[in-house]
Enzyme design. Structure first.
Site, PDB file in Angstrom:
ATOM      1  N   CYS A 225       0.627  -1.472  -0.074  1.00  0.00           N
ATOM      2  CA  CYS A 225       0.159   0.123  -0.375  1.00  0.00           C
ATOM      3  C   CYS A 225       1.037   1.492   0.483  1.00  0.00           C
ATOM      4  CB  CYS A 225      -0.540   0.083   1.246  1.00  0.00           C
ATOM      5  SG  CYS A 225      -2.173  -1.520   1.054  1.00  0.00           S
TER       6      CYS A 225
HETATM    7  N1  LIG Z   1      -2.944  -5.642   2.411  1.00  0.00           N
HETATM    8  C1  LIG Z   1      -3.361  -4.468   3.108  1.00  0.00           C
HETATM    9  O1  LIG Z   1      -2.665  -4.758   3.073  1.00  0.00           O
HETATM   10  C2  LIG Z   1      -3.808  -3.987   2.172  1.00  0.00           C
HETATM   11  C3  LIG Z   1      -5.079  -3.243   3.001  1.00  0.00           C
HETATM   12  C4  LIG Z   1      -5.821  -2.058   2.058  1.00  0.00           C
HETATM   13  C5  LIG Z   1      -5.911  -2.257   0.816  1.00  0.00           C
HETATM   14  N2  LIG Z   1      -5.659  -3.317  -0.265  1.00  0.00           N
HETATM   15  C6  LIG Z   1      -5.537  -2.849  -1.300  1.00  0.00           C
HETATM   16  O2  LIG Z   1      -6.790  -4.316  -1.753  1.00  0.00           O
HETATM   17  C7  LIG Z   1      -6.442  -5.150  -3.075  1.00  0.00           C
HETATM   18  C8  LIG Z   1      -5.806  -6.116  -2.677  1.00  0.00           C
HETATM   19  O3  LIG Z   1      -4.577  -6.152  -1.567  1.00  0.00           O
HETATM   20  P1  LIG Z   1      -4.403  -7.428  -1.368  1.00  0.00           P
HETATM   21  O4  LIG Z   1      -3.344  -6.492  -0.275  1.00  0.00           O
HETATM   22  O5  LIG Z   1      -5.484  -8.477  -0.668  1.00  0.00           O
HETATM   23  O6  LIG Z   1      -3.596  -8.506  -2.718  1.00  0.00           O
HETATM   24  P2  LIG Z   1      -3.486 -10.190  -2.718  1.00  0.00           P
HETATM   25  O7  LIG Z   1      -3.050  -9.846  -3.947  1.00  0.00           O
HETATM   26  O8  LIG Z   1      -3.157 -10.423  -1.691  1.00  0.00           O
HETATM   27  O9  LIG Z   1      -4.420 -10.046  -3.512  1.00  0.00           O
HETATM   28  C9  LIG Z   1      -4.975 -10.474  -4.043  1.00  0.00           C
HETATM   29  C10 LIG Z   1      -5.467 -11.483  -4.771  1.00  0.00           C
HETATM   30  O10 LIG Z   1      -6.685 -11.426  -5.867  1.00  0.00           O
HETATM   31  C11 LIG Z   1      -6.598 -12.737  -6.620  1.00  0.00           C
HETATM   32  N3  LIG Z   1      -6.733 -11.595  -8.269  1.00  0.00           N
HETATM   33  C12 LIG Z   1      -5.658 -10.824  -8.891  1.00  0.00           C
HETATM   34  N4  LIG Z   1      -6.607 -10.573 -10.156  1.00  0.00           N
HETATM   35  C13 LIG Z   1      -7.619 -11.597 -10.092  1.00  0.00           C
HETATM   36  C14 LIG Z   1      -8.260 -11.677 -10.965  1.00  0.00           C
HETATM   37  N5  LIG Z   1      -8.856 -10.965 -12.384  1.00  0.00           N
HETATM   38  N6  LIG Z   1      -9.900 -11.713 -10.237  1.00  0.00           N
HETATM   39  C15 LIG Z   1      -9.599 -12.255  -9.163  1.00  0.00           C
HETATM   40  N7  LIG Z   1      -8.981 -12.681  -8.193  1.00  0.00           N
HETATM   41  C16 LIG Z   1      -7.798 -11.926  -9.388  1.00  0.00           C
HETATM   42  C17 LIG Z   1      -4.942 -12.571  -6.614  1.00  0.00           C
HETATM   43  O11 LIG Z   1      -4.873 -14.121  -6.724  1.00  0.00           O
HETATM   44  C18 LIG Z   1      -4.682 -12.689  -5.351  1.00  0.00           C
HETATM   45  O12 LIG Z   1      -5.435 -13.710  -4.167  1.00  0.00           O
HETATM   46  C19 LIG Z   1      -5.503  -3.459  -3.331  1.00  0.00           C
HETATM   47  O13 LIG Z   1      -6.052  -2.445  -3.764  1.00  0.00           O
HETATM   48  C20 LIG Z   1      -4.792  -3.676  -2.190  1.00  0.00           C
HETATM   49  O14 LIG Z   1      -4.129  -1.877  -2.348  1.00  0.00           O
HETATM   50  C21 LIG Z   1      -4.113  -3.507   0.633  1.00  0.00           C
END
Ligand SMILES: NC(=O)c1ccc[n+]([C@@H]2O[C@H](COP(=O)([O-])OP(=O)(O)OC[C@H]3O[C@@H](n4cnc5c(N)ncnc54)[C@H](O)[C@@H]3O)[C@@H](O)[C@H]2O)c1
Length: 439
Positions: free
Chosen positions: A273
């Site tokens: 992030c």
């Molecule tokens: N990790 C954090 O602490 C956090 C906190 C707040 C917000 N975010 C935001 O949340 C969002 C997700 O982050 P995350 O850390 O969970 O990412 P992540 O990589 O852990 O998880 C994302 C998931 O989406 C899947 N994916 C990718 N393309 C896809 C598609 N086309 N269809 C279905 N699934 C798909 C991936 O396989 C993965 O399992 C991002 O925008 C991030 O900036 C993350």
């Protein structure tokens, strides 16, 4: 299905919820809905994740398998990579990645692909909510036109909202349920539906007037952290030159009961992030002939910190008549922060890369990261080395990059000739002052 019918289903917990993207954000959300008796279908493009969840197992350190298996067994949770099943769901939450391209521009391919899948199966009565972090305008400029291309009408046939995720992996003080949720629908009926859905799983819901406000709220939260971390990182370098311990300064300043929130220096910035999200706003700002100087400056300072840490290692070795070439260096902790199993964008990667390029032999130990996977910019073929006395005796220096709580730092420092501490873990170890370098 009208908005009132959808609201009835939500209030009776009969609404079928689908969550797309089962990572650090999507998976805790899945479990939170399951805990409140909703029937959940999780979607992911990664077949390994789908298979693991179907067996009731977890792939995230912060989530024990037992939390998943109970819901898989009871039939409340199912997972799939078959996106045609999106049409079964009444409410669909999108939690896919939003990284940057090599040129530091938003990489929107995941949101675009997911939106296309949702569009292809959109039906009357569905509520779609974006949770991924993105620039102001994403929901209305990128998602809405694609969904409207089906001929279905916004606010009547389908509903669209944005609600940023505030998940903080590894934080034991706040659960998903306790973290207030900012929510904005594109129209009043979209707002009503989204707010009532989150009321079912979150203690406090904060409606705001538009998705743009909600999108910028999330970015403000992350930019605030990025800028303040950059500020203390810059001051750390100055304080070092002045012979002052910045950690002691921050501790003293924190005694002020108002107007000061402490931020702590470190080896640079990491995670999915804070190093990434601010650049979504810088990119969008260009459309308005605007340069976001604070974001740029904070990014520059935070990116430079691994170089500073490496220069401190070089100086410390030099002081001991050793060169970096051929030096054996142990990196202690490669995760981007304490007690998490995530090394994405971790400053440890930049530090290791710089040290390797200068000819050092690098090993690492991280109880949460047994093997280093390939990253956006780096590929190390390394496994975590067991933290043993033998290992420490072989090293010329140990660099504390991540302060995981299960490491016995007293023991490490005792058996190491030189320790570079980027996290102040050696705060109370005055007896070994000569071999400790704060960086
Ligand atoms: N990790 C954090 O602490 C956090 C906190 C707040 C917000 N975010 C935001 O949340 C969002 C997700 O982050 P995350 O850390 O969970 O990412 P992540 O990589 O852990 O998880 C994302 C998931 O989406 C899947 N994916 C990718 N393309 C896809 C598609 N086309 N269809 C279905 N699934 C798909 C991936 O396989 C993965 O399992 C991002 O925008 C991030 O900036 C993350």
């Amino acid at each position: 299905m009208s908005v009132d019918q959808l609201l009835q289903k939500i209030l009776k917990k009969k609404a079928l919820v689908g969550i797309i993207g089962l990572g650090y954000v999507g998976l805790p959300l899945v479990l939170r809905f399951c805990e409140e008796d909703f029937q959940i279908l999780g979607f992911d493009v990664d077949p390994k994740k789908v298979a693991t969840l179907k067996k009731g197992r977890s792939y995230l350190k912060s989530i024990p398998s037992s939390r998943i298996s109970q819901f898989v067994r009871s039939g409340r949770l199912d997972v799939t990579d078959d996106f045609s099943r999106l049409s079964e769901r009444d409410c669909i939450l999108i939690c896919v990645p939003t990284p940057l391209t090599e040129k530091m521009e938003p990489d929107l391919q995941y949101i675009e692909k997911t939106t296309d899948a949702v569009r292809d199966h959109l039906r009357k009565g569905q509520l779609i909510i974006l949770e991924s972090t993105s620039y102001p305008g994403t929901t209305e400029e990128l998602i809405l036109p694609r969904l409207e291309s089906t001929g279905l009408r916004l606010g009547k046939d389908f509903f669209l909202a944005f609600s940023p995720e505030r998940e903080d992996p590894g934080n034991k003080r706040f659960t998903t349920h306790q973290i207030p949720k900012v929510v904005a629908g594109v129209t009043p009926s979209c707002q009503k539906a989204a707010v009532s859905l989150y009321h079912q799983i979150i203690q406090k819901v904060i409606p705001v007037s538009s998705p743009r406000v909600a999108e910028l709220t999330k970015l403000l939260e992350n930019i605030y952290r990025s800028v303040n971390i950059a500020l203390v990182n810059e001051l750390k370098m100055l304080a070092d030159r002045m012979g002052i311990d910045i950690w002691e300064v921050i501790e003293a300043a924190s005694t002020k009961p108002f107007g000061f929130s402490p931020f702590y220096p470190g080896p640079g910035m990491g995670g999915h992030c804070i190093p990434i999200d601010p650049f979504y706003l810088s990119w969008k700002a260009k459309e308005f002939d605007f340069t976001t100087k604070f974001i740029q400056l904070a990014g520059e300072i935070n990116i430079s910190i691994p170089y500073y840490v490496v220069s401190k290692i070089l100086d410390a070795l030099n002081e001991r008549k050793k060169s970096i070439k051929g030096a054996k260096i142990l990196i202690l902790g490669v995760a981007y922060k304490r007690d998490v199993d995530d090394a994405r964008e971790s400053p440890a990667l930049a530090i290791m890369d710089l040290l390797q390029k200068k000819g050092a032999t690098i090993l690492y130990h991280d109880p949460y990261i047994p093997v280093l996977p390939p990253f956006r910019k780096y590929l190390f073929k390394l496994k975590s080395s067991p933290l043993t006395l033998r290992l420490l005796h072989r090293m010329d220096a140990v660099v504390v990059v991540t302060d995981h709580s299960q490491i016995d730092y007293q023991w490490v420092v005792k058996h190491t000739p030189l320790i570079i501490d980027t996290r102040n873990v050696t705060k109370n170890m005055k007896q070994w002052k000569r071999k400790i370098i704060k960086a």
